[in-house]
Structure formats: C-alpha cells, structure tokens
Motif scaffolding. Sequence first.
Motif, PDB file in Angstrom:
ATOM      1  N   TYR A  67       1.473  -1.412  -0.015  1.00 27.54           N
ATOM      2  CA  TYR A  67       0.402   0.019   0.284  1.00 27.54           C
ATOM      3  C   TYR A  67       0.923   1.202  -0.226  1.00 27.54           C
ATOM      4  CZ  TYR A  67      -3.948  -3.177   1.106  1.00 27.54           C
ATOM      5  OH  TYR A  67      -4.651  -3.763   0.973  1.00 27.54           O
ATOM      6  N   ALA A  71       0.546   4.250  -2.328  1.00 30.07           N
ATOM      7  CA  ALA A  71       0.867   6.234  -1.635  1.00 30.07           C
ATOM      8  C   ALA A  71       1.256   6.482  -2.398  1.00 30.07           C
ATOM      9  CB  ALA A  71       0.836   5.804  -0.789  1.00 30.07           C
ATOM     10  N   TYR A  75       0.808  10.230  -5.088  1.00 30.05           N
ATOM     11  CA  TYR A  75       1.407  11.727  -4.789  1.00 30.05           C
ATOM     12  C   TYR A  75       2.798  11.829  -5.705  1.00 30.05           C
ATOM     13  CZ  TYR A  75       4.297  15.162  -2.224  1.00 30.05           C
ATOM     14  OH  TYR A  75       4.325  16.432  -1.564  1.00 30.05           O
TER      15      TYR A  75
END
Length: 301
Positions: A67, A71, A75
């Motif tokens: 995960y 992320a 980003y």
Amino acid sequence: MNITQLKYLLEVAASASMREAAAKLYVSQPALSASIRELEEEIGILIFERTNKGVSLTGDGREFLTYAKGAVGQYEILEDRYLSRDGGREKFSVSAQHYNFAIRAFADVIKRKDPEKYAFSFHETKTQNVLDDVAMLKSEVGIISFSGSNESVIRKIFRDCQLEFAPLMKRDTYIYVWKTHPFAGRDEISIDEMRGFPCVAFDQTSDRNYYLSEEAMADYSFDRLIRSDDRATTLELIARLDGYSVGCGMLSEEDSVLKGLVSIKMKEEDPLTIGYIVRKGRALSHYGEEYLKELQKYREI
C-alpha cells in the motif's frame, strides 16, 4: 503518517540495512530509525525485524509496503503533474529491463515527433520497478520479459496488478562473454561448461528475486555468481574476470557500449518472451501510442 515516512520505508525495504538507507536518503541513521519507529507505533504493527545483520520485512510489513508503494507512486504523479514547474513541457515515461531496442524506439519517437518542449523519462531498471512503475502510472509503458521458469508467476503479477502484456519476440538463450574469453570462438555451449567462470546477473533486490529474474535459467544453481545493477559495471566484470551473462543474443553493431561482447548459443533451452506492458483500461498519451507503433518494428511474433 506522512509521505516522507513512507518514502523512508520504501528505501529501507530496498536496502540491506538502516545505515545503507540513511546514506542514500542523506539523513542520520538515528533520525531514520526514529521515523520508522514512529510510523510503526502510529499504525500499530511491526514493519521490520531488527537484527545485528540488518533489517527484514515482517509479514505485516510486506502487506503495508504494498500500500505504501501505491501511495508514494500516486503522490509522485500528483507532484509531477501539478507541483512541478515544467513550463508547458510535454511528458512521457517508459520503464524497461535492459533491452537496447527499447531505448532505440524511445529515441526514434523523440526524433520523429521533435516536440518543442518536453520532459521525458526512460527508466532502465529492475523487474519489480518496471511492474510497479506501470501499475502506479509512473510510466505509461514497460518493457519486460519472462522465461519458462518464471512465466506463471509473472503472468499472475500481470493479473493482480491490472497489467496487459503484448509479446514482441521470443528469443533463444545465449551466453555473453568478452571477445578474449577462452570460449569466445564457440558456436554453441552448455551452461555446465561455464561453471569455472563467474556469472554476472542483474541484481533484482527483491524478496522474489528468483521469480523476477530477467535472465533465462533462473532456477539454475550457479557456483560463482556476481550481482550487478549497472550495465557498465556488468560489462567491466565480464571483461576482467572472464565472466559471462545469460541473455537473448540481441547484440547490435550500432551499440558501441556492447562492442567486445560475443554471444554463444546455449544448448539448454529456456527461451525468453519479450514484450511490453500497459495499465489495463488506461488510455495512452499521444507519445505512448507513438512508442507502441515504434515497438512494432521489432515485433517477431
């Protein structure tokens, strides 16, 4: 939890130790350790097992890492698209294993289209990074290969990561040696005959490095093995140590960096399927479409 902590986490997971990761991140080791511990305390799981030999991911840590990669990848896409000041430059990115035809196709697209302003990227990188880059949309296209020994695992990763694979070619297995190697004049050779020489393979640095090898014969037990993550280093080691690497025989006179290498057909059969991946259901940019057209010039199957 913040993006800096997640980036720290990814670097520690990719490194052999906290000290190595701290050096790459240009932070002190105590500060890095403290940041990781704060993250572990906040989310309530142990991410790393610490020993005097280094760190390793726990079961919970591996799941969290998946995960975290997503992320950080998302980003970086937002950062690149909305925060970077590229002055209207057009953007396009490819991630690839070590194949020169992928570089030539990339360069040919740029020469043919000749955009006025652009910020393009070509990442020659490890198998896991190719998969991650395309899955997380860091790159539109990935160039990747698999052999019979890891095909089932790689295809499962394609399914799990929503990646579509299109084959371009299927190549027999060759051994690369330097032109001064004792066996350089051979037309064919068995890998067992090379046991006295070091095999130089690209370092995948992954818990699944066996399955993510970009060379054929991934399940062969090499007596002498050197891992390298740089093409120039690999060639230097092959030349100086009478070493060898395993590949698909794709040497070109146009590639000056490869001059001096000789390919010898290997008796053992473990052909490589080479092709490209894109994210399923994701529309490609104009340059992505042009790149796929350029790749078709190398299509053999």
